[in-house]
Motif scaffolding. Structure first.
Motif, PDB file in Angstrom:
ATOM      1  N   GLU A   1      52.325   1.703  23.217  1.00 59.70           N
ATOM      2  CA  GLU A   1      53.527   1.990  22.440  1.00 59.70           C
ATOM      3  C   GLU A   1      53.890   3.466  22.574  1.00 59.70           C
ATOM      4  N   ASN A   2      52.872   4.325  22.479  1.00 63.71           N
ATOM      5  CA  ASN A   2      53.111   5.760  22.652  1.00 63.71           C
ATOM      6  C   ASN A   2      53.655   6.057  24.038  1.00 63.71           C
ATOM      7  N   ALA A   3      53.093   5.422  25.053  1.00 59.44           N
ATOM      8  CA  ALA A   3      53.534   5.659  26.431  1.00 59.44           C
ATOM      9  C   ALA A   3      54.979   5.215  26.628  1.00 59.44           C
ATOM     10  N   GLU A   4      55.368   4.123  25.980  1.00 59.02           N
ATOM     11  CA  GLU A   4      56.756   3.668  26.089  1.00 59.02           C
ATOM     12  C   GLU A   4      57.708   4.701  25.499  1.00 59.02           C
ATOM     13  N   LYS A   5      57.273   5.370  24.432  1.00 58.43           N
ATOM     14  CA  LYS A   5      58.128   6.360  23.770  1.00 58.43           C
ATOM     15  C   LYS A   5      58.126   7.697  24.500  1.00 58.43           C
ATOM     16  N   THR A   6      56.961   8.118  24.971  1.00 60.07           N
ATOM     17  CA  THR A   6      56.830   9.462  25.540  1.00 60.07           C
ATOM     18  C   THR A   6      56.958   9.510  27.056  1.00 60.07           C
ATOM     19  N   GLY A   7      56.713   8.389  27.722  1.00 62.18           N
ATOM     20  CA  GLY A   7      56.722   8.371  29.185  1.00 62.18           C
ATOM     21  C   GLY A   7      55.435   8.903  29.776  1.00 62.18           C
TER      22      GLY A   7
END
Length: 160
Positions: free
Chosen positions: A13-19
């Motif tokens: 989820e964090n990776a989806e938001k931050t890239g």
């Protein structure tokens, strides 16, 4: 009292938001399948794991990737799909067991930094001479016997 606690977001989820997705020193032998679905990923750091080239065959799905770090893994080869990452500007492959690089590596036209130290490379592909934006190349601690004939055409190269 009775207030709901929200669950902290997971890595994906964090990776989806931050890239950005980083799993350093996690003992990974394969890339988690969910990583290949992170289509907006810009930075992937899977250094200090136990990954092999076969575990990277889906790299091509990460078309927006700008930075890829795979230092200190068990890479003896790289999949051709790596060469389709047209947005890549930084590639770090230090401390692996790479004996050769894909011939199509030169297709990474936006690449600025290429880190290849401490591998088993005996040659660099001639296609690298087409990397007009390459400013930094570290191929130290390899078994290089000669540089590609067109190496002098890397006009942007300031550190090698």
């Amino acid at each position: 009292m009775g207030g709901s606690q929200s669950k902290p977001p997971d890595r994906f989820e964090n990776a989806e938001k931050t890239g950005v997705y980083a799993r350093r020193s996690a003992g990974l032998t394969i890339v988690p399948e969910k990583v290949w679905g992170l289509l907006n990923l810009r930075t992937l750091d899977l250094s200090e794991n136990k990954l092999t080239g076969d575990s990277l065959k889906k790299l091509g799905s990460l078309s927006k990737l700008k930075s890829l770090a795979l230092d200190n893994n068990k890479l003896s080869s790289l999949p051709a799909e790596l060469c389709t990452l047209n947005e890549l500007t930084s590639l770090s492959l230090n401390h692996n067991s790479l004996a050769l690089l894909p011939d199509a590596l030169g297709a990474l036209g936006k690449l600025k930094t290429l880190q290849l130290s401490h591998n088993s490379l005996t040659a660099l592909p001639e296609s690298m001479c087409a990397m007009a934006n390459l400013t930094t190349l570290d191929a130290s601690a390899n078994r290089l016997q000669q540089l590609p004939a067109g190496f002098g055409h890397l006009a942007a190269l300031v550190s090698a």
